[in-house]
Design an enzyme around this catalytic site. Structure first.
Site, short mmCIF file in Angstrom:
data_model
loop_
_atom_site.label_atom_id
_atom_site.label_comp_id
_atom_site.label_asym_id
_atom_site.label_seq_id
_atom_site.Cartn_x
_atom_site.Cartn_y
_atom_site.Cartn_z
CG ASP A 23 129.18 -23.27 -41.91
OD1 ASP A 23 128.99 -24.44 -42.30
OD2 ASP A 23 128.85 -22.86 -40.79
CG ASN A 71 135.72 -30.64 -42.22
OD1 ASN A 71 136.11 -29.77 -43.00
ND2 ASN A 71 134.82 -30.39 -41.28
#
Length: 243
Positions: A23, A71
């Site tokens: 991330d 996503n």
């Protein structure tokens, strides 16, 4: 980058299986006033560094959360950029994986990706299948809740067809249906960028894993950062519910 930690110097247990929620690519790019695509590109470089460091540190399995089933909600242009980087990684790194005796595994429903990318993934898996060294697992279009639901459906179908007694369904039977069934148990799960959540990643597998949240943005993660995480793990006492 070479790691500074000698694995043999660790006093405690070392993890066999480490997973990372990668991330911070977007924030890395934003801090430098660059497009998000630049952050993702640097994130791929971090994958290269960390995969090599994992091998040098003696990990048996490194699992990386590359693209979640959620996503797809990102802008189409960003998704396209991510898929392009995946193609680039496979083209550039497959020879290295073969040479380094690394076996590639993919978890998640990657077959919904474009046909050329699916073909590249299948080829990379096939070319490394005979390797006997560490395993690099890439989670693509992966969601842990969907994984558990799919396992439940298979068990329910087996019970419906009379091939399985429902009374025999226990934790081990469920684990055998998961995409990670043939891998060592997850020991350490790391999330970069300071966020402290699992984001639908390896929910079942993380039940007794050690969790480590680091402020480092993924593009800045390297072998030394991984070594420090492993050193932190080695100092922890894992009781698994006991004393």
């Amino acid at each position: 980058m070479a790691t500074q930690l000698d694995p043999s110097a660790l006093a405690g247990d070392r993890p066999r299986h480490v997973a990372i929620i990668m991330d911070g690519n977007g924030r890395w790019a934003k801090a430098r006033r660059l497009p998000r695509a630049a952050g993702h590109k640097q994130g791929v470089e971090a994958v290269r560094r960390v995969a090599r460091a994992a091998r040098d540190l003696g990990l048996e399995v490194l699992t990386l959360y590359a693209f979640s089933s959620e996503n797809w909600r990102r802008p189409a242009e960003e998704v396209q950029d991510l898929m392009g980087l995946l193609r680039h990684f496979l083209r550039a790194e497959i020879a290295t994986l073969v040479a380094d005796n690394v076996r590639l595994r993919v978890i998640g429903d990657y077959r919904v990706l474009s046909p050329d990318l699916v073909s590249m993934i299948d080829d990379a898996i096939a070319r490394t299948a005979a390797n006997t060294g560490p395993i690099l697992v890439i989670a693509l279009n992966y969601g842990a809740q969907a994984e558990i639901a799919a396992a439940a459906r298979r068990l329910a179908a087996a019970a419906r067809d009379g091939a399985l007694d429902p009374a025999e369904i226990d934790e081990a039977r469920i684990e055998a249906e998961l995409t990670t069934a043939e891998l060592p148990p997850l020991d350490l799960l790391i999330r970069t960028s300071g966020e402290q959540r699992l984001s639908n990643f390896l929910l079942w597998q993380a039940a007794y894993a050690e969790l480590l949240f680091v402020d480092t943005l993924w593009p800045d993660f390297n072998g030394d950062t991984l070594a420090a995480a492993i050193e932190s793990f080695s100092r922890r006492q894992r009781r698994f519910g006991g004393l």
